[in-house]
Motif scaffolding. Structure first.
Motif, short mmCIF file in Angstrom:
data_model
loop_
_atom_site.label_atom_id
_atom_site.label_comp_id
_atom_site.label_asym_id
_atom_site.label_seq_id
_atom_site.Cartn_x
_atom_site.Cartn_y
_atom_site.Cartn_z
N GLY A 92 0.80 -1.23 0.00
CA GLY A 92 0.00 0.00 0.00
C GLY A 92 0.83 1.27 0.00
O GLY A 92 0.27 2.38 -0.04
N THR A 93 2.18 1.15 0.05
CA THR A 93 2.99 2.38 0.07
C THR A 93 2.91 3.12 -1.27
O THR A 93 3.33 4.27 -1.37
CB THR A 93 4.48 2.08 0.39
OG1 THR A 93 4.89 0.96 -0.38
CG2 THR A 93 4.70 1.81 1.84
N ILE A 94 2.36 2.45 -2.27
CA ILE A 94 2.20 3.10 -3.57
C ILE A 94 1.17 4.24 -3.49
O ILE A 94 1.18 5.16 -4.31
CB ILE A 94 1.80 2.06 -4.63
CG1 ILE A 94 2.19 2.56 -6.01
CG2 ILE A 94 0.33 1.70 -4.58
CD1 ILE A 94 2.44 1.50 -7.01
N ASN A 95 0.32 4.16 -2.47
CA ASN A 95 -0.76 5.16 -2.35
C ASN A 95 -0.21 6.59 -2.30
O ASN A 95 -0.83 7.51 -2.80
CB ASN A 95 -1.58 4.89 -1.07
CG ASN A 95 -2.23 3.53 -1.12
OD1 ASN A 95 -2.35 2.95 -2.21
ND2 ASN A 95 -2.61 3.00 0.03
N GLN A 96 0.96 6.74 -1.67
CA GLN A 96 1.51 8.10 -1.52
C GLN A 96 1.78 8.76 -2.88
O GLN A 96 1.77 9.98 -2.99
CB GLN A 96 2.79 8.06 -0.69
CG GLN A 96 3.86 7.18 -1.30
CD GLN A 96 5.13 7.18 -0.49
OE1 GLN A 96 5.69 8.23 -0.23
NE2 GLN A 96 5.58 5.99 -0.11
N PHE A 97 2.02 7.93 -3.92
CA PHE A 97 2.32 8.50 -5.23
C PHE A 97 1.05 8.92 -5.97
O PHE A 97 1.11 9.67 -6.93
CB PHE A 97 3.10 7.49 -6.09
CG PHE A 97 4.41 7.11 -5.48
CD1 PHE A 97 5.49 7.98 -5.54
CD2 PHE A 97 4.55 5.91 -4.81
CE1 PHE A 97 6.69 7.64 -4.95
CE2 PHE A 97 5.75 5.57 -4.22
CZ PHE A 97 6.83 6.43 -4.29
N LEU A 98 -0.08 8.40 -5.50
CA LEU A 98 -1.34 8.70 -6.19
C LEU A 98 -1.81 10.11 -5.88
O LEU A 98 -2.58 10.70 -6.63
CB LEU A 98 -2.41 7.69 -5.80
CG LEU A 98 -2.01 6.21 -6.00
CD1 LEU A 98 -3.13 5.28 -5.56
CD2 LEU A 98 -1.64 5.94 -7.44
N THR A 99 -1.34 10.63 -4.76
CA THR A 99 -1.81 11.96 -4.36
C THR A 99 -0.76 13.04 -4.60
O THR A 99 -0.94 14.19 -4.24
CB THR A 99 -2.18 11.96 -2.86
OG1 THR A 99 -1.08 11.42 -2.14
CG2 THR A 99 -3.43 11.13 -2.60
N LYS A 100 0.38 12.64 -5.18
CA LYS A 100 1.46 13.61 -5.40
C LYS A 100 1.66 13.86 -6.89
O LYS A 100 1.40 12.98 -7.71
CB LYS A 100 2.77 13.05 -4.82
CG LYS A 100 2.84 13.10 -3.32
CD LYS A 100 4.14 12.48 -2.86
CE LYS A 100 4.16 12.38 -1.33
NZ LYS A 100 5.22 11.48 -0.86
N PRO A 101 2.15 15.05 -7.25
CA PRO A 101 2.38 15.33 -8.67
C PRO A 101 3.68 14.68 -9.14
O PRO A 101 4.65 15.35 -9.48
CB PRO A 101 2.47 16.86 -8.71
CG PRO A 101 2.97 17.24 -7.36
CD PRO A 101 2.49 16.21 -6.40
N ILE A 102 3.69 13.35 -9.11
CA ILE A 102 4.91 12.63 -9.50
C ILE A 102 4.51 11.44 -10.35
O ILE A 102 3.49 10.78 -10.07
CB ILE A 102 5.70 12.22 -8.23
CG1 ILE A 102 7.13 11.83 -8.60
CG2 ILE A 102 5.05 11.11 -7.45
CD1 ILE A 102 8.09 11.83 -7.42
N ASP A 103 5.26 11.23 -11.42
CA ASP A 103 4.96 10.10 -12.29
C ASP A 103 5.71 8.87 -11.75
O ASP A 103 6.94 8.90 -11.62
CB ASP A 103 5.41 10.42 -13.72
CG ASP A 103 5.19 9.25 -14.65
OD1 ASP A 103 4.02 8.90 -14.86
OD2 ASP A 103 6.19 8.67 -15.13
#
Lengths: 270, 264
Positions: A92-103
């Motif tokens: 679930g640590t991938i979740n942090q990338f879903l809310t950030k402007p990062i590809d």
């Protein structure tokens, strides 16, 4: 553009740091690679015992091929990126990338390049130490054009290696355990990227077929350029066109898998 | 604890592993395919080499297939019975879950070694045995029951050497905090077991016959079919297996003294 560069510059620095954490592990791996090289030396020297050339190549040229392959592996191989990506999805640590402007692809690719820079430097130390032993197998009389095409080719190889690992890592959106897929793909990649034997020793039609697959461009192609197994600049140019095509195809596949996977993904927790 | 009690524990682990495999059937089939793929890679190497030569260090194609098959047979047995268990030692020591094995009324090394059995590895042992049988037939041999029994005994000695080598590798976890990539070390060392001893040359022969017995592990059993029974090699392999196992157990228990539980 500057902001974009700035963003991934920090990711690169982070990748360097995380790569340094595992420097001892990589040194251990290099030691094991030297064992592998010793096994290859014994096998091929016994095979060459009663003849001067195999497939038109001398023993020195064949060992040069394997030595370059071992070095290239530390510069461009995706060691466990697939596993790490799978773990980020599963944990679930991938979740942090879903809310950030990062590809996510660019983020992981930047870390991959930083890590390979570290392993490239780490591997250079034991290779230099072993130079008296392996020096005779370094490529000789390399024509200048080979060095010129080597750099872009090895860069594209690295991107193919990473993109294959990225796609396998994303399978964690669909499967609980991806290790089996990863090891299965490793067997195919090991064979068809020329890790077991130089691909041009295969029967002609199989060799031609392998040239249309991405695995050929993962490691064999750049090593073949520098060790003289790619005959001329025209063949190198043709190969690089296919290599570029595979880069684009795999990046596209990664994007499709990412978007489809996210539709299945459920983020839990605060 | 008696030997019978240890056997009962191992049987219980096997039963548990069978039930677990039945629950994850897809995984089982996938890992069988994975292993078949890796075995095919080895056989393709032979195919390519023998497209360009008639013999390697005096070994013909069927003889090399026997050697590769023997190497794969021992490796698959090891993978099926012990691989996952032993390579979990590093994590167990780091995270403190090794306490679980210490709390059990048996030898901790036995307890962690037999925690589970990977049935795909056991299944693939059968496939590797099939390669050995095929190679023996290609050599035109019809071995007696005694020869087969001796081959099996030497393969078991080889299994003990594989086991002991990995126990020594993972025992380093007691001294070094994080030991990643050790699995690769196992495969790198026993890569050499696929080679005829004569191919090694003087330096490698000293290292991989006398210091690390990686080559004799499969060369000696294969020689039983290739050149007939050799009492020196049989006794040599049995003694090395015993000594190697004793050294591994000693190192493991030395390491165990350094283990400090992670629980509060």
């Amino acid at each position: 553009m500057t902001a974009l560069f700035d963003k991934y510059r920090h990711v690169f620095a982070m990748g360097l740091q995380s790569g340094l954490v595992y420097r001892w592990n990589f040194l251990l791996r290099v030691l094991f690679s030297l064992l592998h090289l010793a096994a290859l030396y014994a096998l091929w020297s016994a095979t060459y015992a009663e003849r001067d050339t195999i497939g038109g190549y001398s023993f020195q040229q064949t060992m040069s091929y394997f030595l370059c392959l071992v070095i290239a592996n530390y510069l461009i191989s995706a060691f466990n990126e697939d596993y790490q990506i799978g773990e980020e999805i599963r944990g679930g640590t991938i979740n942090q990338f879903l809310t950030k402007p990062i590809d996510y692809y660019t983020y992981r690719l930047t870390i991959f390049f930083a890590n390979r820079l570290v392993t490239g430097v780490v591997v250079a130390i034991p290779i230099l130490v072993c130079l008296p032993l392996v020096g005779e197998f370094l490529p000789r009389d390399v024509e200048p054009w080979r060095w010129v095409v080597l750099l872009p080719s090895i860069l594209l190889s690295a991107i193919i290696q990473f993109s294959v690992a990225y796609c396998f890592g994303l399978l964690a959106f669909w499967f609980l355990e991806i290790q089996g897929f990863v090891i299965l793909s490793l067997a195919v990649e090991t064979l068809l990227s020329g890790q077991v034997f130089p691909l041009d020793l295969m029967p002609e039609f199989l060799f031609r077929l392998s040239q249309w697959l991405p695995f050929y461009y993962q490691a064999y192609f750049p090593v073949a350029i520098v060790t003289g197994r790619v005959p001329d600049p025209a063949a190198a140019q043709h190969g690089m066109m296919i290599q570029l095509l595979w880069v684009l195809l795999l990046m596209g596949l990664g994007r499709v898998l990412w978007h489809r996977g996210l539709r299945r993904h459920t983020a839990v927790g605060g | 604890m008696t030997l019978a009690a240890y056997l009962r524990i191992w049987l219980a682990s096997i039963r548990y592993s069978v039930v677990r495999t039945m629950m994850f059937r897809f995984d089982f089939f996938l890992w069988v395919i994975v292993d078949v793929a890796w075995m095919s890679v080895n056989l393709l190497l032979l195919e390519v080499l023998f497209n360009h030569t008639d013999s390697i260090a005096g070994w013909t194609k069927p003889e090399m297939m026997l050697l590769f098959g023997t190497s794969m047979l021992i490796m698959r047995m090891f993978i099926g019975l012990f691989f996952t268990n032993l390579f979990s030692v590093d994590r167990a020591v780091r995270e403190g879950t090794f306490d679980f094995y210490l709390a059990q009324p048996g030898n901790p090394l036995f307890m962690i070694s037999t925690r589970k059995v990977d049935l795909d590895g056991v299944f693939n042992t059968g496939l590797a045995a099939g390669i050995v049988i095929y190679a023996v037939r290609q050599m035109g041999l019809a071995p007696s029951a005694g020869t087969i029994a001796l081959y099996a005994f030497m393969v078991l000695c080889g299994l003990v050497i594989h086991y002991a080598t990995v126990v020594m590798l993972v025992s380093l976890s007691f001294w070094i905090v994080r030991m990643q990539g050790l699995e690769g070390g196992y495969f790198s060392i026993f890569d050499l077991s696929r080679l005829p001893r004569r191919a090694l040359g003087r330096v490698l022969d000293v290292v991989f016959v006398y210091i690390i017995p990686a080559t004799i592990v499969s060369n000696f059993p294969a020689e039983v079919f290739r050149s007939g029974i050799n009492p020196t090699q049989t006794v040599w392999l049995a003694l090395v297996a015993g000594a190697w196992l004793a050294a591994a157990a000693t190192l493991f228990h030395l390491g165990l003294r350094r283990y400090s539980s992670a629980s509060s």
